[in-house]
Design a protein around this motif. Structure first.
Motif, mmCIF file in Angstrom:
data_model
loop_
_atom_site.group_PDB
_atom_site.id
_atom_site.type_symbol
_atom_site.label_atom_id
_atom_site.label_comp_id
_atom_site.label_asym_id
_atom_site.label_seq_id
_atom_site.Cartn_x
_atom_site.Cartn_y
_atom_site.Cartn_z
ATOM 1 N N GLN A 26 32.137 26.597 28.327
ATOM 2 C CA GLN A 26 31.824 27.372 29.632
ATOM 3 C C GLN A 26 30.513 25.788 29.388
ATOM 4 N N THR A 27 30.047 25.055 30.957
ATOM 5 C CA THR A 27 28.863 24.306 31.336
ATOM 6 C C THR A 27 27.933 24.783 32.110
ATOM 7 N N ALA A 28 26.872 24.731 32.506
ATOM 8 C CA ALA A 28 25.751 24.931 32.630
ATOM 9 C C ALA A 28 25.578 23.787 34.130
ATOM 10 N N ASP A 29 24.945 23.903 35.595
ATOM 11 C CA ASP A 29 24.897 23.518 35.988
ATOM 12 C C ASP A 29 24.404 21.827 36.203
ATOM 13 N N ALA A 30 24.260 21.259 36.589
ATOM 14 C CA ALA A 30 23.205 20.109 36.092
ATOM 15 C C ALA A 30 22.385 20.137 36.740
ATOM 16 N N SER A 31 21.936 21.217 37.260
ATOM 17 C CA SER A 31 21.153 21.675 38.422
ATOM 18 C C SER A 31 19.895 20.319 38.615
ATOM 19 N N SER A 32 19.577 20.808 40.131
ATOM 20 C CA SER A 32 18.612 20.367 40.471
ATOM 21 C C SER A 32 18.015 19.219 40.430
ATOM 22 N N CYS A 33 17.240 20.032 39.287
ATOM 23 C CA CYS A 33 16.626 19.019 38.719
ATOM 24 C C CYS A 33 16.528 17.248 37.785
ATOM 25 N N GLY A 34 17.699 17.411 37.780
ATOM 26 C CA GLY A 34 18.455 15.512 37.893
ATOM 27 C C GLY A 34 17.989 15.019 39.081
ATOM 28 N N VAL A 35 17.914 15.662 40.207
ATOM 29 C CA VAL A 35 18.619 14.687 41.203
ATOM 30 C C VAL A 35 17.221 13.636 41.959
ATOM 31 N N ALA A 36 16.779 13.051 41.379
ATOM 32 C CA ALA A 36 16.056 12.364 42.097
ATOM 33 C C ALA A 36 15.515 12.467 44.321
ATOM 34 N N VAL A 37 14.528 12.406 44.259
ATOM 35 C CA VAL A 37 14.839 12.656 45.609
ATOM 36 C C VAL A 37 13.079 11.914 45.532
ATOM 37 N N GLU A 38 13.409 10.870 47.059
ATOM 38 C CA GLU A 38 12.851 10.326 47.174
ATOM 39 C C GLU A 38 11.404 10.376 48.315
ATOM 40 N N VAL A 170 16.608 18.314 29.587
ATOM 41 C CA VAL A 170 16.656 17.120 28.511
ATOM 42 C C VAL A 170 18.504 17.284 29.097
ATOM 43 N N LEU A 171 18.962 15.936 29.877
ATOM 44 C CA LEU A 171 20.326 16.104 30.056
ATOM 45 C C LEU A 171 21.797 15.599 30.036
ATOM 46 N N LEU A 172 21.841 16.097 28.568
ATOM 47 C CA LEU A 172 23.074 15.912 27.958
ATOM 48 C C LEU A 172 23.943 15.384 28.311
ATOM 49 N N ASP A 173 24.508 15.870 29.305
ATOM 50 C CA ASP A 173 26.083 15.735 29.940
ATOM 51 C C ASP A 173 25.587 14.107 30.486
ATOM 52 N N GLN A 174 24.540 13.832 30.620
ATOM 53 C CA GLN A 174 24.546 12.509 31.343
ATOM 54 C C GLN A 174 23.528 10.953 30.686
ATOM 55 N N GLU A 314 30.898 15.725 14.655
ATOM 56 C CA GLU A 314 31.853 16.226 15.700
ATOM 57 C C GLU A 314 31.791 15.385 16.869
ATOM 58 N N GLU A 315 32.843 14.883 17.179
ATOM 59 C CA GLU A 315 32.675 13.588 18.309
ATOM 60 C C GLU A 315 33.326 14.372 19.579
ATOM 61 N N GLY A 316 32.958 13.750 20.523
ATOM 62 C CA GLY A 316 33.281 14.593 21.917
ATOM 63 C C GLY A 316 31.940 14.493 22.563
ATOM 64 N N ASP A 317 32.155 14.967 23.679
ATOM 65 C CA ASP A 317 30.987 15.801 24.510
ATOM 66 C C ASP A 317 30.251 16.124 23.847
ATOM 67 N N PHE A 318 28.967 16.253 24.485
ATOM 68 C CA PHE A 318 28.040 17.437 24.143
ATOM 69 C C PHE A 318 28.012 18.633 23.911
ATOM 70 N N ALA A 319 28.027 19.913 23.039
ATOM 71 C CA ALA A 319 28.706 21.184 23.585
ATOM 72 C C ALA A 319 27.964 21.663 24.372
ATOM 73 N N GLU A 320 27.354 21.335 25.030
ATOM 74 C CA GLU A 320 25.402 21.603 25.688
ATOM 75 C C GLU A 320 25.208 21.011 27.101
ATOM 76 N N THR A 321 25.107 21.262 27.825
ATOM 77 C CA THR A 321 24.968 20.523 29.204
ATOM 78 C C THR A 321 23.433 20.399 28.979
ATOM 79 N N GLN A 322 22.370 20.882 28.810
ATOM 80 C CA GLN A 322 21.162 20.846 28.849
ATOM 81 C C GLN A 322 21.074 21.363 27.697
#
Length: 745
Positions: A26-38, A170-174, A314-322
């Motif tokens: 199960q993953t959480a959305d990356a959320s708009s918090c991580g999207v840069a806005v001009e 903190v955006l772990l998936d990025q 532990e290998e692979g991706d982080f278990a959580e996204t944030q």
């Protein structure tokens, strides 16, 4: 998949044959918090030392310093909360490393897997000093990508205002990192709002019922405060560990700081079950008192093979996204631990936890059904279930109490289920034959109108008796793929000296929960303990870690339509509870904590009906006074049989829980709570404070007050009121004023 070293593959090869179906991550959305806005705001000039206003929302203003990435929030009351202490350079106590950490928004613990060396770096020395970071604007805040050429890692952090709060993610998936750079943990904003030697205030930690650590309390030589949220991770404990459910675990994912008349409450919103709540007083690490959460984002262990230790990661991706924390700022009368508790109560309500209707006071009983004991008949020894409280005796206890005016009873019946008593995973509500007496069945008890009856299942995720296949393929494993096992498990109580036991693998656990959910809906009422207050990692097949398990439990609970009594649950289970029992009434008493405060009671008051841990079962001499102080309803653990039957069993802790021993005290305490309810009119607990040494006052929303004198001697309050030693005084203006000494248990 996991990375295997040396002989680990041989040891866990059988585990690869396990029959449980993989569970999708199960993953959480990356959320708009991580999207840069001009937004026309340029933060690219890293030489700019002035703070720049980058967001405003609901009376909050967020400023960032491009030269350091430090920031502060200004509230509507013009109070400023800095991410890094303003005067940190003049801290005479802190050495160079800690001064750099005070200037950082994150501290990262890592291991170089090529040589096994562990270390830490902070965002100041690891990125800001080298000018290898990128600042960009978000819709209501900023994002900073910390790049480190030395460590070949980039970690994105988002800071923004939303819903009247400061949110930090903190955006772990990025995260971008090189192979061999293993990130173990990330401490988020470790010095946000820290209190210096000249400041007045305290740290709040959600330890048990709650505890405060005063600034400059002189305990700088003591151990720091470090406790995992939602309890210790079992797979990281030694085998044969005497594992038990701690009444004083961190059940609420919150902490806070009061400083110079202002305060904030921090709520861990993402990856709470991976977090460790940390607190330091002044002159332990630095000249500041600080509290924060350190998130364990990846697991590692040393595998013992003979005299050699082999590191595993532990290998692979982080278990959580944030990972993420939200900060709620408080001022005026709300700027203390009582205000923090009210704020968290509202946070839960805003999140969908519907407040329960007010109920008349009740006496909560934990009646223990039976115990397995080795008995000898005709010289032949065998294990049998010996009755401690039969179904007929449940009715007898209730009748005795009702005849003496206790007309509101909530009964939890433990240690009755046939499979559970035998150490197996329960999948039915079949009672042990020796416990059903007098023609009174479990269904009869559920249908009684003179009390509310909950059959309790307390060992759903654990078992001690099973065949080779289940022990080999249906159990949770640690990182090495080896099944973990512990000693000293006792159904219902959570401790004892019983058989070696195991925990169900993620797949088998969901199978068991599905079966239990059907039973709950069929019978309409059920009590649960280990399901809602224990989390553990499982590395069998697909990785299922604590945060994912907590989500699965929340989802499972949401699908149950029956009436649930939850035993000392973690926060993610609150919404499903009709009632709560074994609520904490004290803190752990850890070295740094100066005083316990009823934070938990204020949060739950008006939200759920809740009862204390059993007052007669090792709760301490102050248990009754503590329960009255926090408005927590009284609970007792009883057995009907003579306590001599407990000899040579793993239930010796029940030796002081005979029904006859404390039944008169229970009647008196119920009467006392009935009078307290008259004074409070069923309103919620609003505030608590310490008015003198050993004397506290709890104030309810209708204006009623409850004074508690914990001292042995009489105490005179500032208004001239005298409180007898170990007494309680309940008032409601001129309408109600009673002083009493509660019964001694």
């Amino acid at each position: 998949m996991k990375k295997w070293y040396c002989f680990a593959a041989l040891l866990c090869a059988a585990a690869l044959l396990a029959g449980c179906a993989p569970i999708e991550k199960q993953t959480a959305d990356a959320s708009s918090c991580g999207v840069a806005v001009e937004r026309g705001l340029d933060l690219s000039d890293h030489s700019k030392e002035d703070y720049v206003l980058c967001a405003e929302e609901n009376g909050l203003k967020l400023y960032v310093q491009p030269s350091t990435t430090a920031f502060y929030v200004e509230t509507a009351a013009q109070e400023k909360w800095f991410s890094c202490p303003e005067d940190r350079e003049n801290d005479w106590f802190a050495d160079g490393i800690y001064k750099m950490e005070m200037a950082s928004l994150m501290v990262v613990q890592y291991t170089d897997t090529s040589n096994g060396e562990s270390s830490r770096f902070n965002t100041m020395t690891g990125s800001v000093y080298d000018n290898t970071y990128r600042l960009s604007t978000l819709e209501s805040g900023f994002r900073v990508d910390y790049e480190s050429s030395e460590y070949n890692v980039t970690i994105p952090l988002c800071v923004y205002l939303e819903d009247g709060m400061l949110r930090v993610r903190v955006l772990l998936d990025q995260i971008e990192k090189q192979d061999g750079f293993f990130i173990r943990s990330i401490a988020l904003l470790p010095f946000f709002g820290a209190g210096g030697e000249a400041d007045e205030g305290y740290l709040f930690v959600a330890d048990g019922e709650g505890g405060i650590i005063r600034f400059n309390n002189g305990k700088n030589t003591f151990s720091p405060y470090q406790r995992p949220i939602y309890g210790q991770e079992p797979t990281e404990l030694p085998e044969n560990y005497d594992l038990q459910v701690a009444d004083t675990a961190v059940r609420l994912p919150v902490y806070g700081i009061r400083r110079n008349g202002a305060a904030f409450l921090a709520v861990v919103e993402e990856s709470a079950a991976s977090g460790q709540l940390c607190a330091y007083t002044n002159l332990q690490q630095t000249g500041y008192a600080n509290t924060y959460v350190d998130f364990q984002v990846m697991s590692e262990m040393d595998y013992d093979f003979g005299n050699a230790k082999t590191p595993m990661y532990e290998e692979g991706d982080f278990a959580e996204t944030q990972i993420g924390v939200a900060y709620r700022f408080l001022s005026g009368d709300d700027a203390d631990y009582s205000g923090m508790a009210r704020s968290y109560r509202q946070y839960l309500i805003d999140g969908g936890v519907q407040p329960a209707a007010s109920e008349d006071p009740a006496l909560y009983l934990n009646l223990v059904g039976g115990v397995n004991k080795t008995v000898s008949r005709l010289g032949i020894q065998s294990k049998q279930t010996v009755a401690l409280t039969t179904t007929e005796q449940v009715v007898a206890i209730a009748s005795w109490l009702r005849e003496r005016g206790v007309d509101n009873l909530v009964i939890r019946y433990t240690d009755w289920q046939k499979q559970e008593l035998a150490g197996k995973t329960p999948d039915s509500l079949k009672i042990a034959g020796t416990l059903q007496k007098g023609g009174v069945s479990l269904s009869d008890l559920l249908n009684r109108r003179e009390f509310v009856f909950y059959p309790s299942l307390d060992a759903v995720t654990t078992f001690s008796k099973a065949g080779f296949f289940k022990k080999t393929f249906g159990t949770a494993t640690d990182l090495s793929g080896v099944t973990r096992r512990w000693n000293a498990y006792s159904p219902g109580l959570g401790f004892g000296t019983g058989d070696t036991y195991y925990r169900l693998s993620a797949g088998k656990r969901m199978e068991a929960l599905t079966a239990i959910g059907k039973l709950a809906d069929k019978y309409g009422r059920l009590a649960c303990s280990d399901i809602v207050n224990e989390l553990y990692n499982d590395f069998r097949d697909t990785v299922c870690k604590r945060d994912r398990m907590s989500r699965e439990i929340t989802s499972w609970l949401s699908e149950i339509s029956s009436d649930l009594l939850l035993v000392n649950p973690n926060a993610y289970a609150f919404g499903a509870a009709e009632r709560i029992t074994s609520a904490p009434i004290t803190s752990s008493g850890q070295d740094l904590i100066d005083v316990s405060v009823p934070f938990y009671g204020i949060v739950m008051s008006g939200l759920r009906t809740y009862a204390s841990q059993p007052l007669n079962a090792g709760a301490g001499d102050d248990a009754v006074l503590r329960a009255l102080e926090s408005g927590t309803l009284p609970a007792f653990t009883w057995i009907y049989a003579d306590v001599s039957v407990l000899k040579n069993t793993d239930q010796s802790a029940l030796s002081g829980c005979g029904f006859v021993r404390t039944r008169e005290s229970a009647v008196k305490l119920y009467a006392l709570y009935s009078r307290l309810y008259t004074a409070t009119e069923g309103s919620a607990l609003h505030a608590h404070s310490v008015v003198a040494d050993g004397v506290t006052v709890s104030t309810y929303e209708n204006g009623a007050t409850v004074y508690i004198n914990f001292n042995e001697q009489e105490t005179t309050l500032p208004d001239g009121t005298r409180l007898a030693g170990r007494s309680c005084r309940m008032t409601k203006g001129g309408d109600f004023d009673e002083q009493t000494t509660p019964p001694v248990l």
